[in-house]
Design a protein around this motif. Structure first.
Motif, PDB file in Angstrom:
ATOM      1  N   ARG A 113     -10.747  -0.114   9.076  1.00  0.00           N
ATOM      2  CA  ARG A 113     -10.968   1.062   8.219  1.00  0.00           C
ATOM      3  C   ARG A 113     -10.178   2.263   8.719  1.00  0.00           C
ATOM      4  O   ARG A 113      -9.613   3.026   7.932  1.00  0.00           O
ATOM      5  N   ALA A 114     -10.123   2.436  10.041  1.00  0.00           N
ATOM      6  CA  ALA A 114      -9.343   3.541  10.611  1.00  0.00           C
ATOM      7  C   ALA A 114      -7.862   3.368  10.287  1.00  0.00           C
ATOM      8  O   ALA A 114      -7.165   4.344   9.978  1.00  0.00           O
ATOM      9  N   ASN A 115      -7.371   2.130  10.344  1.00  0.00           N
ATOM     10  CA  ASN A 115      -5.968   1.873  10.004  1.00  0.00           C
ATOM     11  C   ASN A 115      -5.692   2.192   8.538  1.00  0.00           C
ATOM     12  O   ASN A 115      -4.641   2.755   8.214  1.00  0.00           O
ATOM     13  N   LEU A 116      -6.628   1.821   7.650  1.00  0.00           N
ATOM     14  CA  LEU A 116      -6.456   2.137   6.232  1.00  0.00           C
ATOM     15  C   LEU A 116      -6.427   3.644   6.003  1.00  0.00           C
ATOM     16  O   LEU A 116      -5.588   4.169   5.266  1.00  0.00           O
ATOM     17  N   LEU A 117      -7.336   4.352   6.661  1.00  0.00           N
ATOM     18  CA  LEU A 117      -7.370   5.810   6.525  1.00  0.00           C
ATOM     19  C   LEU A 117      -6.089   6.429   7.066  1.00  0.00           C
ATOM     20  O   LEU A 117      -5.499   7.308   6.433  1.00  0.00           O
ATOM     21  N   ASN A 118      -5.637   5.958   8.227  1.00  0.00           N
ATOM     22  CA  ASN A 118      -4.421   6.486   8.818  1.00  0.00           C
ATOM     23  C   ASN A 118      -3.219   6.257   7.896  1.00  0.00           C
ATOM     24  O   ASN A 118      -2.401   7.152   7.687  1.00  0.00           O
ATOM     25  N   ALA A 133      -3.285   5.850   4.648  1.00  0.00           N
ATOM     26  CA  ALA A 133      -3.431   6.706   3.464  1.00  0.00           C
ATOM     27  C   ALA A 133      -3.028   8.143   3.777  1.00  0.00           C
ATOM     28  O   ALA A 133      -2.346   8.796   2.984  1.00  0.00           O
ATOM     29  N   LEU A 134      -3.423   8.643   4.950  1.00  0.00           N
ATOM     30  CA  LEU A 134      -3.052  10.003   5.330  1.00  0.00           C
ATOM     31  C   LEU A 134      -1.547  10.136   5.527  1.00  0.00           C
ATOM     32  O   LEU A 134      -0.943  11.134   5.124  1.00  0.00           O
ATOM     33  N   GLU A 135      -0.931   9.125   6.144  1.00  0.00           N
ATOM     34  CA  GLU A 135       0.526   9.161   6.328  1.00  0.00           C
ATOM     35  C   GLU A 135       1.240   9.143   4.985  1.00  0.00           C
ATOM     36  O   GLU A 135       2.190   9.902   4.777  1.00  0.00           O
ATOM     37  N   HIS A 154       0.101  10.142   2.087  1.00  0.00           N
ATOM     38  CA  HIS A 154      -0.125  11.431   1.434  1.00  0.00           C
ATOM     39  C   HIS A 154       0.755  12.510   2.052  1.00  0.00           C
ATOM     40  O   HIS A 154       1.394  13.295   1.345  1.00  0.00           O
TER      41      HIS A 154
END
Length: 128
Positions: free
Chosen positions: A56-61, A63-65, A67
């Motif tokens: 989940r942290a990798n997915l969030l990271n 997505a933030l990159e 964006h």
């Protein structure tokens, strides 16, 4: 004549004592194994939870990159800046930095912005 004794116990008493000790050790071994199995199961559950959190942290990271990169490209386009895709593995299998000359205390020109090509689209995608 009676059985010879060793430390006040006869041979049959020593045999009975050893048999009881082995039975207690066997029961203790079974109990210990059961508790160890429970502990191992807890550790496995904990590791599975940690793997899910990392995913989940990798997915969030990611997505933030994505964006941040998109916002950078939009702002650069708004201001008339040139945005150039950069594949650090294009010329060789060794990663190459963008053709800028960063130096301490020098200004960082923003006339051209280099955006890295996604890893899976690079000439040598196996190099990270």
């Amino acid at each position: 004549m009676s059985d010879p004794t060793f430390l006040l116990l006869s041979a049959t008493e020593w045999t009975a004592l050893a048999t009881r000790a082995m039975a207690v050790a066997a029961v203790a071994s079974v109990v210990f194994s059961a508790k160890l199995k429970k502990s191992q199961d807890r550790v496995i559950d904990l590791q599975a939870g940690m793997i899910e959190l990392q995913r989940r942290a990798n997915l969030l990271n990611g997505a933030l990159e994505s964006h941040s990169e998109l916002m950078l490209r939009l702002k650069a386009e708004e201001r008339g800046k040139k945005v150039v895709w950069w594949d650090p593995t294009y010329e060789s299998s060794v990663k190459q930095p963008p053709p800028t000359k960063p130096a301490h205390g020098e200004s960082a020109p923003l006339d051209k912005i280099y955006v890295y090509v996604p890893s899976d689209l690079r000439r040598h995608p196996d190099i990270s």
